[in-house]
Design an enzyme around this catalytic site. Structure first.
Site, PDB file in Angstrom:
ATOM      1  N   HIS A  31       0.863  -1.186   0.000  1.00  8.29           N
ATOM      2  CA  HIS A  31       0.000   0.000   0.000  1.00  8.29           C
ATOM      3  C   HIS A  31       0.901   1.237   0.000  1.00  8.29           C
ATOM      4  O   HIS A  31       1.605   1.490  -0.968  1.00  8.29           O
ATOM      5  CB  HIS A  31      -0.968  -0.095   1.182  1.00  8.29           C
ATOM      6  CG  HIS A  31      -2.104   0.880   1.181  1.00  8.29           C
ATOM      7  ND1 HIS A  31      -2.452   1.643   0.097  1.00  8.29           N
ATOM      8  CD2 HIS A  31      -3.001   1.234   2.166  1.00  8.29           C
ATOM      9  CE1 HIS A  31      -3.492   2.420   0.379  1.00  8.29           C
ATOM     10  NE2 HIS A  31      -3.841   2.190   1.643  1.00  8.29           N
ATOM     11  N   HIS A  80      -2.600  -1.566 -10.937  1.00 10.24           N
ATOM     12  CA  HIS A  80      -3.414  -1.068  -9.819  1.00 10.24           C
ATOM     13  C   HIS A  80      -4.631  -1.959  -9.659  1.00 10.24           C
ATOM     14  O   HIS A  80      -5.122  -2.534 -10.640  1.00 10.24           O
ATOM     15  CB  HIS A  80      -3.861   0.376 -10.100  1.00 10.24           C
ATOM     16  CG  HIS A  80      -4.465   1.041  -8.912  1.00 10.24           C
ATOM     17  ND1 HIS A  80      -5.808   0.967  -8.620  1.00 10.24           N
ATOM     18  CD2 HIS A  80      -3.907   1.781  -7.928  1.00 10.24           C
ATOM     19  CE1 HIS A  80      -6.044   1.643  -7.507  1.00 10.24           C
ATOM     20  NE2 HIS A  80      -4.911   2.149  -7.073  1.00 10.24           N
ATOM     21  N   ASP A  97       2.695   5.970  -7.645  1.00  5.70           N
ATOM     22  CA  ASP A  97       3.969   5.726  -6.969  1.00  5.70           C
ATOM     23  C   ASP A  97       5.148   5.669  -7.944  1.00  5.70           C
ATOM     24  O   ASP A  97       6.303   5.800  -7.538  1.00  5.70           O
ATOM     25  CB  ASP A  97       3.914   4.406  -6.183  1.00  5.70           C
ATOM     26  CG  ASP A  97       2.794   4.400  -5.160  1.00  5.70           C
ATOM     27  OD1 ASP A  97       2.608   5.427  -4.496  1.00  5.70           O
ATOM     28  OD2 ASP A  97       2.097   3.368  -5.034  1.00  5.70           O
TER      29      ASP A  97
HETATM   30  C1  MLT Z   1      -4.353   4.539  -2.987  1.00  9.79           C
HETATM   31  O1  MLT Z   1      -4.200   5.702  -3.361  1.00  9.79           O
HETATM   32  O2  MLT Z   1      -4.897   4.259  -1.919  1.00  9.79           O
HETATM   33  C2  MLT Z   1      -3.787   3.462  -3.811  1.00  9.79           C
HETATM   34  O3  MLT Z   1      -3.775   3.780  -5.164  1.00  9.79           O
HETATM   35  C3  MLT Z   1      -4.359   2.105  -3.509  1.00  9.79           C
HETATM   36  C4  MLT Z   1      -5.813   1.890  -3.850  1.00  9.79           C
HETATM   37  O4  MLT Z   1      -6.514   2.772  -4.305  1.00  9.79           O
HETATM   38  O5  MLT Z   1      -6.266   0.753  -3.665  1.00  9.79           O
END
Ligand code: MLT
Length: 384
Positions: free
Chosen positions: A224, A270, A325
């Protein structure tokens, strides 16, 4: 008869509840193709706004008028100090281990000493106090020195950049990069691990600070929030291997080699998105505009093309495109904050905002104000 939204089969078990609807989220929405929307507004529409404007939008569901914005900004300023007792207790904690651990402890201490035991009040106080709290955590963990008190003449993010004592940074560049990083990470729908964890803990009627601490423990994992640190380290590794004058073809060859060796390519794919993450697109454009000569930005931009090309060749890869990221750490580094160990805490500084607002909805608004039920899914007994 209410509508069937999702049918659970045995194949869905042990898949991280991927795609199961469990409730409502009104702060943000993640479209698989178009990406992130805050209260119906695409990330690209909000990218030039201040944290105060975007936080107001998330909190109130509408854009602030000039008067409302001024009032909101001064509320944040008035509530923005953590007490000396909170600071003293943080500075008595061990500095070993990942800074996310210290951040989580700091949040608990803030709750022990300053919780009002009122989700709405604590939400606003937390939003206001986070810059002071996080600057204290980072300065103390890194040994950068004492954290000055918040300055009521400065905006939310200027204040944070001013309190952060990281050495050798250009404050102006860093403030702009932090502003963008901050607003892009507030919220990402209702079901990412940290917000889900925070809401689950709050469903037992734990207070805001306890629930947020749990959420930040969830954010700390490499699948995460810590992915931003790991991605920057990956981009650095690629740069070390191919050098500053590398071409897209050099990077493509390296990506192929890594995949053949079963090594990970960080920052691509993702759980929800099926196109390039618009948060990444915005940060790539920002990196190109402000830091086009920076070797990490150049490498990340080449990687964006090369890795996508290679990953697209594999039909099993559902999303070969970069996520946020893949570039966020390179932007922070290029802006002078080249301390990857702290990137996840910066993610937390931002994400606590969306989580706190979603907790207020679940505890105070959902089900005509009764709040959502305590989280209690079913596990099927299976002797081993
Ligand atoms: C986020 O910003 O929390 C991440 O991209 C992970 C997600 O959305 O599951």
């Amino acid at each position: 008869m209410s509508k069937v939204l999702f049918e659970v089969t045995e194949d869905n078990l042990e898949t991280g509840m991927r795609g199961y609807p469990v409730g409502y989220c009104s702060t943000s929405f993640v479209d698989p193709v178009k990406g992130l929307f805050y209260r119906g507004k695409a990330a690209s529409e909000l990218k030039d706004q201040s944290p105060e404007q975007v936080m107001y939008l998330l909190l109130h569901g509408k854009e602030a008028s000039d008067g409302e914005l001024k009032d909101f900004a001064s509320q944040l300023q008035n509530r923005g100090h953590c007490s000396q007792a909170v600071i003293r207790h943080i500075q008595a904690l061990p500095r070993q281990g990942h800074p996310m651990k210290l951040f989580c402890e700091a949040l608990l201490i803030l709750g022990m000493l300053e919780s009002q035991d009122d989700y709405k009040e604590d939400c606003l106080n937390l939003m206001a106090k986070l810059p002071h709290l996080v600057a204290t955590v980072l300065n103390y963990h890194a040994g950068w020195g004492e954290t000055p008190a918040p300055n009521s003449q400065l905006s939310y993010i200027e204040n944070f950049a001013e309190m952060l004592k990281a050495p050798g940074v250009d404050k102006e560049k860093l403030t702009e990069a932090l502003r963008l990083f901050n607003i892009l990470h507030y919220d990402h729908g209702g079901g990412n691990l940290s917000v889900f964890t925070g809401k689950a803990v709050a469903s037992g009627l734990e207070d805001m600070y306890g629930a947020i601490t749990a959420a930040m423990c969830a954010l700390a994992g490499p699948r995460h929030g810590k992915a931003n640190q790991d991605c920057l380290e990956f981009v650095r590794e690629i740069l070390d291997q191919v050098g500053e004058s590398a071409t897209e073809a050099d990077i493509e060859a390296l990506v192929r080699q890594r995949l053949e060796n079963n090594q990970l390519v960080f920052g691509f794919g993702h759980a929800v998105l099926r196109e390039e993450d618009p948060r990444a697109s915005i940060l790539y454009a920002f990196g190109e505009e402000h830091f086009s000569d920076d070797p990490l930005i150049k490498t990340a931009l080449l990687l964006r093309k090369a890795a996508t090309k290679v990953l697209k060749e594999n039909p099993k890869v559902s999303n070969p495109y970069p996520n946020v990221d893949a570039i966020s750490g390179a932007v922070l580094s290029a802006a002078g904050f080249a301390f990857p160990e702290y990137f996840t805490v910066l993610f937390g500084l931002s994400r606590c905002i969306g989580i706190a607002i979603q907790i207020v909805y679940e505890r105070c608004v959902a089900r005509d104000g009764k709040g959502t039920a305590i989280v209690r899914p079913k596990y099927i007994y299976k002797p081993q």
